[in-house]
Design an enzyme around this catalytic site. Structure first.
Site, PDB file in Angstrom:
ATOM      1  N   HIS A 127       0.842  -1.195   0.000  1.00 23.16           N
ATOM      2  CA  HIS A 127       0.000   0.000   0.000  1.00 23.16           C
ATOM      3  C   HIS A 127       0.875   1.242   0.000  1.00 23.16           C
ATOM      4  O   HIS A 127       2.084   1.167   0.239  1.00 23.16           O
ATOM      5  CB  HIS A 127      -0.922   0.000   1.215  1.00 23.16           C
ATOM      6  CG  HIS A 127      -0.267   0.431   2.482  1.00 23.16           C
ATOM      7  ND1 HIS A 127       0.630  -0.357   3.136  1.00 23.16           N
ATOM      8  CD2 HIS A 127      -0.371   1.571   3.203  1.00 23.16           C
ATOM      9  CE1 HIS A 127       1.052   0.272   4.221  1.00 23.16           C
ATOM     10  NE2 HIS A 127       0.464   1.446   4.277  1.00 23.16           N
ATOM     11  N   TYR A 142       4.979   1.274   1.354  1.00 22.02           N
ATOM     12  CA  TYR A 142       5.462   0.447   2.462  1.00 22.02           C
ATOM     13  C   TYR A 142       4.568  -0.771   2.609  1.00 22.02           C
ATOM     14  O   TYR A 142       3.353  -0.690   2.392  1.00 22.02           O
ATOM     15  CB  TYR A 142       5.476   1.221   3.783  1.00 22.02           C
ATOM     16  CG  TYR A 142       6.485   2.350   3.833  1.00 22.02           C
ATOM     17  CD1 TYR A 142       7.840   2.101   3.979  1.00 22.02           C
ATOM     18  CD2 TYR A 142       6.063   3.673   3.748  1.00 22.02           C
ATOM     19  CE1 TYR A 142       8.768   3.134   4.032  1.00 22.02           C
ATOM     20  CE2 TYR A 142       6.978   4.716   3.802  1.00 22.02           C
ATOM     21  CZ  TYR A 142       8.328   4.439   3.939  1.00 22.02           C
ATOM     22  OH  TYR A 142       9.226   5.465   3.984  1.00 22.02           O
ATOM     23  N   THR A 143       5.150  -1.872   2.992  1.00 15.28           N
ATOM     24  CA  THR A 143       4.388  -3.082   3.311  1.00 15.28           C
ATOM     25  C   THR A 143       4.458  -3.310   4.810  1.00 15.28           C
ATOM     26  O   THR A 143       5.545  -3.423   5.366  1.00 15.28           O
ATOM     27  CB  THR A 143       4.966  -4.309   2.589  1.00 15.28           C
ATOM     28  OG1 THR A 143       4.952  -4.063   1.189  1.00 15.28           O
ATOM     29  CG2 THR A 143       4.137  -5.545   2.892  1.00 15.28           C
ATOM     30  N   CYS A 322      12.880  -7.339  -3.681  1.00  9.56           N
ATOM     31  CA  CYS A 322      12.544  -6.065  -3.055  1.00  9.56           C
ATOM     32  C   CYS A 322      13.758  -5.568  -2.279  1.00  9.56           C
ATOM     33  O   CYS A 322      14.264  -6.262  -1.389  1.00  9.56           O
ATOM     34  CB  CYS A 322      11.345  -6.209  -2.113  1.00  9.56           C
ATOM     35  SG  CYS A 322      10.738  -4.625  -1.477  1.00  9.56           S
TER      36      CYS A 322
END
Length: 349
Positions: A127, A142-143, A322
């Protein structure tokens, strides 16, 4: 020619209608009318009987059909579930900081309160977190390390890029420094869900080439994860989802790159999962500046590391990455291509 009867009844030549019991012509219309009346009455009674029998049948059949429709409607209807915080990628939701923890010298865990104790975040994978700094809109993805199993709060693990630490980035990170300066009770705006990848479970991924593109399905039971620094957060979220589902038989390989051993985030949880699932979870580290007794790899991600610690190329393989852009662009992608991984086997957050 006249046929004579052989029975005992004689033919009456004076009154032939009586001897043959044949209606005289003058009486036929009356009998026809009476017969019609009788037939009409029989028809009316038959229709009445048919109506009497048919109406209950129609009612019963109709009730059965309606019942079947209602059962299908309610059996297919999913339970409502807890309320979701995130509405869409355009709607900003303010969340209040309620706690913070120093994970390392430059990494923090921020706990934000959701609208109620019953709310979940409502996020598949990633998001966007937004706020204004000095009148400018700064947007960063950021997750969270929490998931929709957690109600009432969201945890973010964020690496703070301070000013005057890295010569190539003298100003540091605007968003991370802004978060570092927040105090308990301050709020930020979040929005989502956003992201190009969604994991639906049991090896099924939906991947978009871009935001507005239709997602394509990818089935992969051998999942390679390459993370750098705080890039571990979406990887941990995926790992948790895989190993909490007893019907998910996917295998995971994680190569986690950091500068020093003290920079390894969430190490305890990662190693616990690897111990619990030794045949399905392969964990390996590499450090830029390791101590002398370091037992894992050292240096940048290389083709040898990938060959040894990632699943081999194949139709059921997917490599997720990532981390810092230089790591992805100059270390991961060229070496994956060198080892024969095709474009549809690779995804970068």
């Amino acid at each position: 020619m006249v046929a004579l009867r052989s029975d005992s009844r004689a033919y009456n030549f004076e009154n032939p209608y009586q001897s043959q019991k044949v209606l005289p012509p003058f009486q036929i219309p009356g009998y026809v009318a009476a017969l019609k009346k009788i037939l009409l009455e029989l028809k009316r009674q038959a229709l009445s009987l048919l109506h009497t029998l048919l109406v209950p049948v129609v009612v019963v059949v109709g009730a059965i059909v309606v019942t079947i429709i209602l059962v299908k409607m309610f059996s297919n209807k999913k339970p409502k579930g807890p309320p979701k915080t995130l509405i869409n990628s355009d709607t900003k939701i303010p969340l209040v900081l309620v706690d913070r923890e120093e994970v390392s010298h430059d990494t923090r865990l921020f706990k934000f309160m959701l609208p109620s104790k019953d709310h979940i975040l409502g996020l598949p994978v990633a998001h966007l977190l937004t706020t204004k700094i000095d009148g400018k809109l700064v947007v960063r993805p950021y997750t969270p390390v929490t998931s929709d199993d957690n109600k009432g709060y969201m945890d973010l693990v964020i690496k703070v890029y301070f000013k005057n630490v890295h010569p190539k980035f003298p100003d540091g990170g605007k968003m991370s420094q802004y978060l570092e300066g927040m105090t308990i009770g301050d709020a930020i705006d979040v929005r989502g869900p956003n992201g190009l990848l969604v994991y639906e479970g049991q090896g099924k991924f939906k991947i978009r080439a871009e935001k507005r593109a239709e997602p394509k399905e990818k089935i992969a039971t051998n999942i390679g994860l390459i993370a750098g620094g705080t890039g571990i957060t979406p990887m941990l979220q995926l790992i948790r989802q895989i190993f909490k589902d007893p019907d998910d038989n996917s295998n995971c390989w994680l190569l986690f790159a950091n500068q020093t051993e003290n920079d390894i985030l969430l190490r305890e949880e990662l190693e616990e999962i690897a111990r619990e699932h030794p045949t399905r979870m392969k964990l390996w580290y590499t450090l830029d500046r390791p101590e002398e007794d370091w037992e894992y790899s050292k240096g940048f991600v290389s083709d040898e590391m990938l060959k040894e610690h990632m699943p081999p190329p194949g139709d059921d393989t997917l490599i997720l990455m990532c981390g810092p852009p230089p790591m992805i662009q100059y270390a991961c992608l060229p070496n994956l291509e060198k080892l024969g991984y095709s474009e549809d086997m690779i995804f970068s957050y």
